[in-house]
Design an enzyme around this catalytic site. Structure first.
Site, PDB file in Angstrom:
ATOM      1  N   LEU A  64       0.856  -1.196   0.000  1.00 29.39           N
ATOM      2  CA  LEU A  64       0.000   0.000   0.000  1.00 29.39           C
ATOM      3  C   LEU A  64       0.890   1.243   0.000  1.00 29.39           C
ATOM      4  O   LEU A  64       2.066   1.168   0.345  1.00 29.39           O
ATOM      5  CB  LEU A  64      -0.894  -0.034   1.243  1.00 29.39           C
ATOM      6  CG  LEU A  64      -1.695  -1.333   1.432  1.00 29.39           C
ATOM      7  CD1 LEU A  64      -2.392  -1.348   2.784  1.00 29.39           C
ATOM      8  CD2 LEU A  64      -2.706  -1.512   0.308  1.00 29.39           C
ATOM      9  N   PRO A  65       0.307   2.414  -0.349  1.00 33.18           N
ATOM     10  CA  PRO A  65       1.176   3.590  -0.526  1.00 33.18           C
ATOM     11  C   PRO A  65       1.875   4.104   0.729  1.00 33.18           C
ATOM     12  O   PRO A  65       3.056   4.451   0.662  1.00 33.18           O
ATOM     13  CB  PRO A  65       0.218   4.650  -1.078  1.00 33.18           C
ATOM     14  CG  PRO A  65      -0.916   3.885  -1.672  1.00 33.18           C
ATOM     15  CD  PRO A  65      -1.049   2.645  -0.854  1.00 33.18           C
ATOM     16  N   THR A  95       6.568   0.607   1.505  1.00 30.05           N
ATOM     17  CA  THR A  95       7.641   1.407   2.111  1.00 30.05           C
ATOM     18  C   THR A  95       6.982   2.350   3.108  1.00 30.05           C
ATOM     19  O   THR A  95       6.271   3.279   2.692  1.00 30.05           O
ATOM     20  CB  THR A  95       8.381   2.228   1.046  1.00 30.05           C
ATOM     21  OG1 THR A  95       8.961   1.331   0.097  1.00 30.05           O
ATOM     22  CG2 THR A  95       9.486   3.067   1.683  1.00 30.05           C
ATOM     23  N   LYS A 170      15.508   0.009   3.937  1.00 31.26           N
ATOM     24  CA  LYS A 170      14.930   0.653   2.738  1.00 31.26           C
ATOM     25  C   LYS A 170      15.090   2.181   2.827  1.00 31.26           C
ATOM     26  O   LYS A 170      15.467   2.837   1.847  1.00 31.26           O
ATOM     27  CB  LYS A 170      13.448   0.257   2.635  1.00 31.26           C
ATOM     28  CG  LYS A 170      12.647   0.977   1.586  1.00 31.26           C
ATOM     29  CD  LYS A 170      12.987   0.527   0.181  1.00 31.26           C
ATOM     30  CE  LYS A 170      12.194   1.332  -0.841  1.00 31.26           C
ATOM     31  NZ  LYS A 170      12.658   1.119  -2.208  1.00 31.26           N
TER      32      LYS A 170
HETATM   33  P1  NAD Z   1       0.033   2.507  -6.077  1.00 32.43           P
HETATM   34  O1  NAD Z   1      -0.622   3.734  -5.564  1.00 32.43           O
HETATM   35  O2  NAD Z   1       0.162   2.282  -7.545  1.00 32.43           O
HETATM   36  O3  NAD Z   1      -0.730   1.205  -5.479  1.00 32.43           O
HETATM   37  C1  NAD Z   1      -1.172   1.081  -4.158  1.00 32.43           C
HETATM   38  C2  NAD Z   1      -2.592   0.487  -4.154  1.00 32.43           C
HETATM   39  O4  NAD Z   1      -3.022   0.338  -2.794  1.00 32.43           O
HETATM   40  C3  NAD Z   1      -3.637   1.387  -4.840  1.00 32.43           C
HETATM   41  O5  NAD Z   1      -4.232   0.646  -5.899  1.00 32.43           O
HETATM   42  C4  NAD Z   1      -4.614   1.710  -3.719  1.00 32.43           C
HETATM   43  O6  NAD Z   1      -5.952   1.782  -4.152  1.00 32.43           O
HETATM   44  C5  NAD Z   1      -4.417   0.549  -2.766  1.00 32.43           C
HETATM   45  N1  NAD Z   1      -4.861   0.807  -1.395  1.00 32.43           N
HETATM   46  C6  NAD Z   1      -4.566   1.864  -0.586  1.00 32.43           C
HETATM   47  N2  NAD Z   1      -5.161   1.701   0.625  1.00 32.43           N
HETATM   48  C7  NAD Z   1      -5.834   0.513   0.569  1.00 32.43           C
HETATM   49  C8  NAD Z   1      -6.639  -0.219   1.497  1.00 32.43           C
HETATM   50  N3  NAD Z   1      -6.886   0.237   2.736  1.00 32.43           N
HETATM   51  N4  NAD Z   1      -7.164  -1.375   1.091  1.00 32.43           N
HETATM   52  C9  NAD Z   1      -6.946  -1.866  -0.144  1.00 32.43           C
HETATM   53  N5  NAD Z   1      -6.190  -1.224  -1.078  1.00 32.43           N
HETATM   54  C10 NAD Z   1      -5.649  -0.049  -0.716  1.00 32.43           C
HETATM   55  O7  NAD Z   1       1.464   2.461  -5.367  1.00 32.43           O
HETATM   56  P2  NAD Z   1       2.750   1.560  -5.801  1.00 32.43           P
HETATM   57  O8  NAD Z   1       3.600   2.317  -6.750  1.00 32.43           O
HETATM   58  O9  NAD Z   1       2.261   0.189  -6.125  1.00 32.43           O
HETATM   59  O10 NAD Z   1       3.552   1.554  -4.406  1.00 32.43           O
HETATM   60  C11 NAD Z   1       3.144   0.755  -3.317  1.00 32.43           C
HETATM   61  C12 NAD Z   1       4.268   0.759  -2.281  1.00 32.43           C
HETATM   62  O11 NAD Z   1       5.473   0.244  -2.866  1.00 32.43           O
HETATM   63  C13 NAD Z   1       4.609   2.173  -1.742  1.00 32.43           C
HETATM   64  O12 NAD Z   1       4.860   2.081  -0.361  1.00 32.43           O
HETATM   65  C14 NAD Z   1       5.881   2.542  -2.523  1.00 32.43           C
HETATM   66  O13 NAD Z   1       6.716   3.445  -1.812  1.00 32.43           O
HETATM   67  C15 NAD Z   1       6.540   1.171  -2.659  1.00 32.43           C
HETATM   68  N6  NAD Z   1       7.484   1.086  -3.792  1.00 32.43           N
HETATM   69  C16 NAD Z   1       7.131   1.568  -5.017  1.00 32.43           C
HETATM   70  C17 NAD Z   1       8.057   1.501  -6.059  1.00 32.43           C
HETATM   71  C18 NAD Z   1       7.702   2.034  -7.438  1.00 32.43           C
HETATM   72  O14 NAD Z   1       8.608   2.138  -8.274  1.00 32.43           O
HETATM   73  N7  NAD Z   1       6.448   2.358  -7.710  1.00 32.43           N
HETATM   74  C19 NAD Z   1       9.318   0.938  -5.857  1.00 32.43           C
HETATM   75  C20 NAD Z   1       9.642   0.427  -4.603  1.00 32.43           C
HETATM   76  C21 NAD Z   1       8.714   0.520  -3.564  1.00 32.43           C
END
Ligand code: NAD
Length: 300
Positions: A64-65, A95, A170
């Site tokens: 999740l974000p 993260t 991280k």
């Molecule tokens: P994103 O916003 O694309 O996806 C997150 C999903 O979580 C969304 O679809 C959202 O609707 C869902 N969500 C939020 N709260 C929720 C809840 N209570 N119940 C169900 N679903 C819920 O974000 P992302 O890019 O996939 O990143 C996710 C995590 O991974 C973050 O913590 C980010 O820092 C980490 N991360 C991302 C990357 C990258 O390159 N995008 C790389 C490494 C780490």
């Protein structure tokens, strides 16, 4: 294994795809209907709520974000803690701030539920290829139980320490990478202003003490490396806003532990300003674009 997979966004979707490819089955849940639809299209069963997903899994995975999202998903009304079975293992791959991981783990432990933190590095590309680096915090037995599942999503799985330690690793990594993107951008802006060819400068620095992963893998200056985000108008990749968030987590972790963190704090503000100037959804290497010289007539 039947996996409750919660959070099927940019990272979660390809990670879920690799779990299914490895022969696991899954029940997925996401707040956003389009994200959940995409998970169902991959072959996951659809859950109508967080609690329904949690109840269906032998193991729970969340990605999740933010810290607030994770806390709400586990501990909020109708959340995972209400329905997950006693003795089950939860793996949070978001993260977030290490204190939140520890708080969630402690509350779940009161119900006999186990929790580890396993944040990832490698971006959407690594998630798709199944080559993520995964930094894990938790009890040895729990980490070993999770290892075969994590191996379907990543190639370097490192047990860092107790719950929260994966997040600490991280944040430390992203502190260095975030500062390095700013440092490389400033250095190359100076070099260019003196008429030095950025390719030549790259050749010099890559053989010198300033060599860095940032220059090698995602050079922020357009025209140096055809594979870098700079050469596709800074399409992400890893967004400026997420880098600002991670540096913010590093700065607040430093404050909690009374560690001075001046450079990380400055870099965080630079990414936030870049975001205010329209670069928040661009790759974080776009900080180079933001750090353009002021006009000749401006006093300095
Ligand atoms: P994103 O916003 O694309 O996806 C997150 C999903 O979580 C969304 O679809 C959202 O609707 C869902 N969500 C939020 N709260 C929720 C809840 N209570 N119940 C169900 N679903 C819920 O974000 P992302 O890019 O996939 O990143 C996710 C995590 O991974 C973050 O913590 C980010 O820092 C980490 N991360 C991302 C990357 C990258 O390159 N995008 C790389 C490494 C780490």
């Amino acid at each position: 294994m039947h996996i409750a997979f919660i959070g099927t966004g940019n990272m979660g979707r390809p990670m879920l795809a690799n779990l299914l490819k490895a022969g696991h089955s899954a029940t997925a849940y996401d707040l956003v209907p389009a994200a959940l639809e995409a998970a169902v299209a991959l072959g996951a069963a659809r859950a109508g709520s967080l609690a329904e997903a949690a109840a269906a899994g032998d193991i729970v995975i969340t990605i999740l974000p933010s810290s607030g999202n994770v806390e709400a998903a586990y501990l909020g009304a109708g959340g995972i803690a209400e329905r997950v079975g006693r003795g089950r293992l939860c793996i949070d791959m978001s993260t977030i701030d290490p204190g939140t991981s520890q708080r969630v783990a402690a509350r779940l432990a009161e119900k006999g539920v186990r929790f580890i933190d396993a944040p990832v590095s490698g971006g959407v590309g690594g998630a798709t290829a199944g080559t993520l680096a995964i930094m894990v915090g938790g009890a040895v037995g729990d980490v070993e139980e999770a290892r075969p599942i994590l191996a379907a999503m990543g190639t370097n799985i490192i047990h860092v320490g107790a719950v929260g330690a994966g997040e600490v690793a991280k944040l430390c990594n992203n502190l260095i990478a975030g500062v390095a993107f700013v440092a490389v951008s400033e250095a190359f802006r100076i070099g260019e202003a003196f008429g030095v060819d950025p390719k030549v400068l790259t050749g010099v620095i890559s053989k010198s003490s300033g060599a860095t992963w940032v220059m090698e893998k995602n050079h922020p200056v357009p025209g140096v490396d055809p594979n870098s985000a700079a050469n596709r108008d800074y399409a992400p990749g890893f967004r400026t806003d997420l880098m600002a968030q991670d540096l913010g987590l590093a700065v607040s972790a430093a404050r909690d532990k009374r560690v001075p963190a001046a450079v990380a704090a400055a870099a965080q503000q630079i990414y936030r300003m870049a975001s205010s100037h329209g670069l928040g959804r661009k790759d974080c290497a776009s900080v180079y674009r933001f750090l353009a010289p002021s006009p000749d007539e401006a006093p300095v």
